[in-house]
Design an enzyme around this catalytic site. Structure first.
Site, PDB file in Angstrom:
ATOM      1  N   HIS A  96      22.746  -9.208  32.827  1.00  0.00           N
ATOM      2  CA  HIS A  96      22.097  -9.884  33.957  1.00  0.00           C
ATOM      3  C   HIS A  96      21.313  -8.815  34.712  1.00  0.00           C
ATOM      4  CE1 HIS A  96      25.736  -8.240  35.736  1.00  0.00           C
ATOM      5  NE2 HIS A  96      25.436  -8.667  36.960  1.00  0.00           N
ATOM      6  N   HIS A  98      21.393  -7.806  37.986  1.00  0.00           N
ATOM      7  CA  HIS A  98      21.865  -7.117  39.186  1.00  0.00           C
ATOM      8  C   HIS A  98      21.555  -5.622  39.053  1.00  0.00           C
ATOM      9  CE1 HIS A  98      24.940 -10.365  40.640  1.00  0.00           C
ATOM     10  NE2 HIS A  98      23.704 -10.604  41.041  1.00  0.00           N
ATOM     11  N   ASP A 100      23.037  -2.949  39.396  1.00  0.00           N
ATOM     12  CA  ASP A 100      23.954  -2.005  38.753  1.00  0.00           C
ATOM     13  C   ASP A 100      24.050  -2.227  37.241  1.00  0.00           C
ATOM     14  OD1 ASP A 100      25.209  -4.430  39.592  1.00  0.00           O
ATOM     15  OD2 ASP A 100      27.186  -3.563  39.244  1.00  0.00           O
ATOM     16  N   HIS A 101      23.160  -3.065  36.710  1.00  0.00           N
ATOM     17  CA  HIS A 101      23.140  -3.328  35.261  1.00  0.00           C
ATOM     18  C   HIS A 101      21.769  -3.094  34.626  1.00  0.00           C
ATOM     19  CE1 HIS A 101      27.269  -5.006  35.092  1.00  0.00           C
ATOM     20  NE2 HIS A 101      27.022  -5.106  36.393  1.00  0.00           N
ATOM     21  N   HIS A 185      28.524 -15.977  37.559  1.00  0.00           N
ATOM     22  CA  HIS A 185      28.231 -14.766  38.355  1.00  0.00           C
ATOM     23  C   HIS A 185      26.729 -14.780  38.659  1.00  0.00           C
ATOM     24  CE1 HIS A 185      28.553 -10.620  39.725  1.00  0.00           C
ATOM     25  NE2 HIS A 185      27.576 -10.284  38.911  1.00  0.00           N
ATOM     26  N   ASP A 207      29.753  -8.736  34.063  1.00  0.00           N
ATOM     27  CA  ASP A 207      30.277  -9.141  35.369  1.00  0.00           C
ATOM     28  C   ASP A 207      30.876 -10.546  35.382  1.00  0.00           C
ATOM     29  OD1 ASP A 207      29.818  -6.702  36.468  1.00  0.00           O
ATOM     30  OD2 ASP A 207      28.171  -7.315  37.777  1.00  0.00           O
ATOM     31  N   HIS A 252      33.858  -3.375  35.583  1.00  0.00           N
ATOM     32  CA  HIS A 252      34.076  -2.517  36.757  1.00  0.00           C
ATOM     33  C   HIS A 252      35.575  -2.358  37.010  1.00  0.00           C
ATOM     34  CE1 HIS A 252      29.805  -2.717  37.618  1.00  0.00           C
ATOM     35  NE2 HIS A 252      29.817  -4.015  37.874  1.00  0.00           N
TER      36      HIS A 252
HETATM   37  C1  5PN Z   1      28.214  -3.373  42.928  1.00  0.00           C
HETATM   38  C2  5PN Z   1      27.582  -4.568  43.533  1.00  0.00           C
HETATM   39  N1  5PN Z   1      27.236  -4.535  44.798  1.00  0.00           N
HETATM   40  C3  5PN Z   1      26.642  -5.581  45.395  1.00  0.00           C
HETATM   41  C4  5PN Z   1      26.401  -6.695  44.651  1.00  0.00           C
HETATM   42  C5  5PN Z   1      25.813  -7.919  45.024  1.00  0.00           C
HETATM   43  O1  5PN Z   1      25.354  -8.248  46.111  1.00  0.00           O
HETATM   44  O2  5PN Z   1      25.796  -8.749  43.961  1.00  0.00           O
HETATM   45  C6  5PN Z   1      26.388  -8.064  42.838  1.00  0.00           C
HETATM   46  C7  5PN Z   1      26.754  -6.766  43.364  1.00  0.00           C
HETATM   47  C8  5PN Z   1      27.357  -5.683  42.759  1.00  0.00           C
HETATM   48  O3  5PN Z   1      27.704  -5.728  41.472  1.00  0.00           O
HETATM   49 ZN    ZN Z   2      26.553  -8.494  38.769  1.00  0.00          ZN
HETATM   50 ZN    ZN Z   3      28.116  -5.244  38.179  1.00  0.00          ZN
END
Ligand code: 5PN
Ligand code: ZN
Ligand code: ZN
Length: 268
Positions: A96, A98, A100-101, A185, A207, A252
């Site tokens: 997805h 986001h 962090d991905h 998610h 996630d 995570h």
């Molecule tokens: C690590 C992290 N921090 C904030 C958010 C968010 O607002 O949606 C996903 C998410 C995260 O994975």
């Molecule tokens: Zn996410």
């Molecule tokens: Zn994540």
């Protein structure tokens, strides 16, 4: 499948609150967790599943998540440990979009980028409560562009030969390399399963389930588009793990991550 090797690439850590990790349960307080990418070296090509977060972006937009990412925890650093360069990667798959991905997508200027079609739509028109997760994608202008956002002229974009491929439904991308729809998610979330010669299949939840503890409690995280769909997808992961005798790898999970093979070691 026979010569496939899987490497987990450590991308550093972030902090969120316990009530975000365990929705309406907590306990509250700082929770530091890992982010990682998966390299699948398959006879048909080299695939990266998820690309972690961009340190500078998190410091600028979400400094309260207190990123810790050493130089060797960037994707070029992690790939160098196993003798690869970003140009060696043929496909980037994002579970997805986001932040962090997909923070390291920018390194893969030669790769074909793959995601669920619903995810491109979602990141260009996020719900108001999804803004932090989808962030502004300034660190991934090629995704923003593919999503139809108008961007200022950026010479960096001319470096790209990006091909975007959007999918829907479950897909076998290559022999033994499966994407399973796990929405909730986000709208277009995919989990990944890799079948290997010498061990149980690896099922990467991404996630759809942050950690073993989330699974044990059937407790979703608080970042979601649709909590009911999220819970269904967690159940789907359990069912898939049972059906294929697969081992679940969570996205995570500070406790499980310690037992995962990293640092240039691989699964085969
Ligand atoms: C690590 C992290 N921090 C904030 C958010 C968010 O607002 O949606 C996903 C998410 C995260 O994975
Ligand atoms: Zn996410
Ligand atoms: Zn994540």
């Amino acid at each position: 499948m026979s010569d496939t090797k899987v490497y987990l690439l450590d991308g550093g850590t972030l902090v969120i609150d316990g009530f975000h990790a365990f929705w309406n349960r907590g306990p509250g307080g700082e929770l530091r967790f890992p982010c990682y990418s998966v390299l699948i070296n398959h006879p048909d090509g080299r695939y990266i599943f998820d690309t972690g977060y961009d340190f500078d972006h998190v410091m600028r937009v979400l400094p309260f998540e207190k990123p810790i990412q050493e130089k060797d925890q960037t994707l070029p650093g992690q790939l160098a440990k196993i003798g690869f360069k970003p140009e060696d990667i043929n496909y980037v798959i994002n579970s997805h979009y986001h932040f962090d991905h997909c923070g390291g997508n920018k390194y893969f200027t030669k790769a074909c980028t793959i995601c669920h079609g619903a995810e491109l739509d979602a990141c260009s028109h996020p719900q108001p409560f999804e803004h932090l997760g989808y962030s502004d994608l300034s660190f991934a202008p090629e995704i923003a562009k593919a999503a139809g956002k108008t961007l200022p002229a950026d010479p960096a974009l001319d470096m790209y030969t990006p091909k975007f491929e959007t999918l829907k439904g479950d897909q076998e991308l290559a022999k033994g390399l499966w994407l399973f729809e796990t929405p909730g998610h986000t709208a277009g979330h995919y989990s990944l399963m890799v079948e290997l010669e010498g061990r149980r299949p690896m099922l990467f939840s991404a996630d759809a389930c942050y950690s073993q503890k989330n699974m044990d409690m059937m407790c979703i995280s608080s970042f979601h588009l649709d909590p009911v769909a999220s819970l269904k997808s967690m159940q789907r992961l359990k069912d898939l793990a049972a059906k294929y005798d697969a081992e679940l790898f969570y996205s995570h999970d500070p406790d499980s991550f310690k037992n995962y093979q990293t640092g240039g070691n691989f699964y085969a």
